[in-house]
Design a protein around this motif. Structure first.
Motif, PDB file in Angstrom:
ATOM      1  N   THR A   1      53.774  -5.847  19.959  1.00  0.00           N
ATOM      2  CA  THR A   1      54.975  -6.607  19.616  1.00  0.00           C
ATOM      3  C   THR A   1      54.687  -8.102  19.542  1.00  0.00           C
ATOM      4  N   TYR A   2      53.760  -8.573  20.378  1.00  0.00           N
ATOM      5  CA  TYR A   2      53.436  -9.997  20.376  1.00  0.00           C
ATOM      6  C   TYR A   2      52.805 -10.421  19.050  1.00  0.00           C
ATOM      7  N   ALA A   3      52.096  -9.514  18.399  1.00  0.00           N
ATOM      8  CA  ALA A   3      51.490  -9.831  17.110  1.00  0.00           C
ATOM      9  C   ALA A   3      52.542 -10.288  16.108  1.00  0.00           C
ATOM     10  N   PHE A   4      53.677  -9.622  16.100  1.00  0.00           N
ATOM     11  CA  PHE A   4      54.724  -9.967  15.134  1.00  0.00           C
ATOM     12  C   PHE A   4      55.469 -11.233  15.553  1.00  0.00           C
ATOM     13  N   ASP A   5      55.535 -11.489  16.849  1.00  0.00           N
ATOM     14  CA  ASP A   5      56.022 -12.772  17.344  1.00  0.00           C
ATOM     15  C   ASP A   5      55.174 -13.897  16.743  1.00  0.00           C
ATOM     16  N   LEU A   6      53.846 -13.737  16.802  1.00  0.00           N
ATOM     17  CA  LEU A   6      52.950 -14.781  16.299  1.00  0.00           C
ATOM     18  C   LEU A   6      53.101 -14.979  14.790  1.00  0.00           C
ATOM     19  N   LEU A   7      53.184 -13.894  14.047  1.00  0.00           N
ATOM     20  CA  LEU A   7      53.313 -14.010  12.593  1.00  0.00           C
ATOM     21  C   LEU A   7      54.633 -14.654  12.188  1.00  0.00           C
ATOM     22  N   SER A   8      55.656 -14.494  12.996  1.00  0.00           N
ATOM     23  CA  SER A   8      56.982 -15.017  12.640  1.00  0.00           C
ATOM     24  C   SER A   8      57.122 -16.519  12.891  1.00  0.00           C
ATOM     25  N   ARG A   9      56.156 -17.116  13.564  1.00  0.00           N
ATOM     26  CA  ARG A   9      56.265 -18.524  13.942  1.00  0.00           C
ATOM     27  C   ARG A   9      55.949 -19.458  12.768  1.00  0.00           C
ATOM     28  N   PRO A  10      56.661 -20.574  12.658  1.00  0.00           N
ATOM     29  CA  PRO A  10      56.382 -21.546  11.597  1.00  0.00           C
ATOM     30  C   PRO A  10      54.952 -22.079  11.623  1.00  0.00           C
ATOM     31  N   GLN A  11      54.301 -22.048  12.801  1.00  0.00           N
ATOM     32  CA  GLN A  11      52.909 -22.512  12.872  1.00  0.00           C
ATOM     33  C   GLN A  11      51.980 -21.645  12.032  1.00  0.00           C
ATOM     34  N   THR A  12      52.375 -20.380  11.784  1.00  0.00           N
ATOM     35  CA  THR A  12      51.550 -19.490  10.967  1.00  0.00           C
ATOM     36  C   THR A  12      51.635 -19.885   9.496  1.00  0.00           C
ATOM     37  N   HIS A  13      52.815 -20.234   9.041  1.00  0.00           N
ATOM     38  CA  HIS A  13      53.022 -20.748   7.684  1.00  0.00           C
ATOM     39  C   HIS A  13      54.430 -21.332   7.597  1.00  0.00           C
TER      40      HIS A  13
ATOM     41  N   ALA B   1      45.388 -10.804   4.265  1.00  0.00           N
ATOM     42  CA  ALA B   1      46.141 -11.865   4.946  1.00  0.00           C
ATOM     43  C   ALA B   1      45.762 -13.234   4.410  1.00  0.00           C
ATOM     44  N   GLY B   2      44.487 -13.434   4.093  1.00  0.00           N
ATOM     45  CA  GLY B   2      44.062 -14.708   3.532  1.00  0.00           C
ATOM     46  C   GLY B   2      44.712 -14.974   2.198  1.00  0.00           C
ATOM     47  N   ALA B   3      44.822 -13.919   1.381  1.00  0.00           N
ATOM     48  CA  ALA B   3      45.473 -14.070   0.079  1.00  0.00           C
ATOM     49  C   ALA B   3      46.956 -14.372   0.236  1.00  0.00           C
ATOM     50  N   ILE B   4      47.597 -13.742   1.209  1.00  0.00           N
ATOM     51  CA  ILE B   4      49.023 -13.995   1.446  1.00  0.00           C
ATOM     52  C   ILE B   4      49.226 -15.430   1.932  1.00  0.00           C
ATOM     53  N   LEU B   5      48.421 -15.854   2.898  1.00  0.00           N
ATOM     54  CA  LEU B   5      48.521 -17.221   3.405  1.00  0.00           C
ATOM     55  C   LEU B   5      48.274 -18.249   2.304  1.00  0.00           C
TER      56      LEU B   5
ATOM     57  N   LYS C   1      55.991 -11.605   4.307  1.00  0.00           N
ATOM     58  CA  LYS C   1      54.957 -10.789   3.649  1.00  0.00           C
ATOM     59  C   LYS C   1      53.847 -10.416   4.636  1.00  0.00           C
ATOM     60  N   LEU C   2      53.485 -11.350   5.502  1.00  0.00           N
ATOM     61  CA  LEU C   2      52.476 -11.057   6.514  1.00  0.00           C
ATOM     62  C   LEU C   2      52.965  -9.985   7.486  1.00  0.00           C
ATOM     63  N   VAL C   3      54.213 -10.121   7.934  1.00  0.00           N
ATOM     64  CA  VAL C   3      54.789  -9.142   8.867  1.00  0.00           C
ATOM     65  C   VAL C   3      54.804  -7.753   8.232  1.00  0.00           C
ATOM     66  N   MET C   4      55.249  -7.669   6.984  1.00  0.00           N
ATOM     67  CA  MET C   4      55.312  -6.363   6.320  1.00  0.00           C
ATOM     68  C   MET C   4      53.916  -5.782   6.137  1.00  0.00           C
ATOM     69  N   ALA C   5      52.968  -6.612   5.716  1.00  0.00           N
ATOM     70  CA  ALA C   5      51.620  -6.104   5.475  1.00  0.00           C
ATOM     71  C   ALA C   5      50.979  -5.607   6.764  1.00  0.00           C
TER      72      ALA C   5
ATOM     73  N   SER D   1      45.512 -19.978   9.597  1.00  0.00           N
ATOM     74  CA  SER D   1      44.774 -18.706   9.510  1.00  0.00           C
ATOM     75  C   SER D   1      44.420 -18.179  10.895  1.00  0.00           C
ATOM     76  N   LEU D   2      44.195 -19.068  11.852  1.00  0.00           N
ATOM     77  CA  LEU D   2      43.897 -18.606  13.204  1.00  0.00           C
ATOM     78  C   LEU D   2      45.105 -17.939  13.853  1.00  0.00           C
ATOM     79  N   MET D   3      46.300 -18.379  13.538  1.00  0.00           N
ATOM     80  CA  MET D   3      47.492 -17.710  14.077  1.00  0.00           C
ATOM     81  C   MET D   3      47.581 -16.274  13.544  1.00  0.00           C
ATOM     82  N   ALA D   4      47.357 -16.108  12.246  1.00  0.00           N
ATOM     83  CA  ALA D   4      47.358 -14.752  11.671  1.00  0.00           C
ATOM     84  C   ALA D   4      46.205 -13.931  12.230  1.00  0.00           C
ATOM     85  N   ALA D   5      45.063 -14.587  12.443  1.00  0.00           N
ATOM     86  CA  ALA D   5      43.905 -13.902  13.013  1.00  0.00           C
ATOM     87  C   ALA D   5      44.192 -13.422  14.425  1.00  0.00           C
TER      88      ALA D   5
END
Length: 312
Positions: free
Chosen positions: A131-143, A209-213, A151-155, A78-82
């Protein structure tokens, strides 16, 4: 919010999550390039760090972490998405402060990014944070699930872009009379749409985002979406009231500018008394949306009250 009604617990959680978000952003915005990057230019890194570190309540990251906690999502995810959400939020502040936009000199009690550096560097810092935000969401550490990450990237893309925050920003500029071909929003419905896009969309994403995660059911996803919509509107009304009733030293940015610029606000349409009544109703609406979670959502209920009562 008083000690007796849970204010101490809320402030402690907000402070804890802010510190964790700050620590993570500090690591993520280091000078060493990641795999696939050639280099990280020092001035650009410094401006990105200036725009994101050392200030702010981190309310949006708080919403991500606390909504994800309802589904027992590991804190590191959740901190990565945050952090991704905070990158988008900070980019929006950097660009919003520019001379071509709101032309502000003060943010979080210190010079805005374009004053501390220059316009060009501030623009590029904002571009990089987005752009870095989407880098972070795309990482396996996020989920670990690629489907969840998509779903996180699209939202976040939809919350921050054309039909969300950026779309709201152009409506906000239209309200100042900037564009001959775009009418000024002035009715309550028009102003609500503007503010739901410009401010509410990212706050709503913080909750969703919490619901998606947590890969939540539709019922629980929709509950957090309703909560986020109510808190988003409450946040903007409180912000508009602070612009009228607050002072620059306490708020940390120039007050009294919205009316002078002709900004379209719910307070401007309804007046101060009715706007404060609307705030109370929105807090009740937010709390009602969380009923499905029972006592587990108490801290999020405190957050809604905090938004309505905040002084900064």
């Amino acid at each position: 919010m008083s000690v007796n009604d849970g204010g101490t617990e809320f402030v402690a959680r907000l402070t804890e999550i802010a510190a964790s978000t700050e620590e993570l952003l500090d690591r993520l915005l280091a000078g060493a390039p990641m795999a696939g990057e050639r280099a990280r230019p020092r001035r650009l890194v410094e401006s990105m760090r200036y725009a994101t570190l050392g200030g702010g309540k981190r309310f949006r990251p708080f919403l991500v972490v606390e909504s994800a906690a309802l589904f027992a999502v590991p804190r590191e995810r959740s901190l990565m998405a945050a952090a991704a959400l905070e990158c988008v939020h900070c980019y929006s502040l950097v660009h919003d402060d520019l001379p071509a936009m709101d032309n502000d000199d003060l943010r979080r009690g210190r010079p805005t990014a374009h004053k501390a550096f220059d316009d060009a560097t501030a623009i590029l810092a904002g571009d990089s944070l987005l752009t870095y935000a989407f880098d972070l969401l795309s990482r396996p550490q996020t989920h670990p699930s690629a489907d969840v990450r998509i779903k996180l990237v699209m939202a976040l893309a939809r919350a921050s872009g054309l039909g969300g925050m950026v779309g709201g920003q152009i409506l906000d500029l239209a309200a100042e009379g900037r564009f001959a071909d775009l009418p000024r929003p002035h009715t309550l419905a028009e102003v609500e749409t503007l503010q739901a896009m410009k401010t509410g969309a990212l706050i709503r994403f913080g909750c969703v985002a919490g619901a998606i995660l947590g890969e939540a059911s539709d019922e629980r996803h929709q509950a957090l979406e309703r909560y986020g919509a109510a808190v988003g509107q409450a946040f903007q009304i409180a912000d508009d009231l602070l612009d009228i009733e607050g002072d620059t030293a306490t708020v940390g940015k120039q007050t009294g500018k919205d009316a002078a610029a002709g900004k379209a606000t719910i307070v401007g349409v309804l007046g101060i008394a009715q706007s404060k009544a609307r705030l109370k109703a929105l807090v009740a609406e937010a709390n009602s949306a969380l009923a499905v979670f029972g006592d587990k959502a108490d801290v999020l209920k405190m957050a809604a009250r905090f938004v309505a009562e905040r002084q900064t």
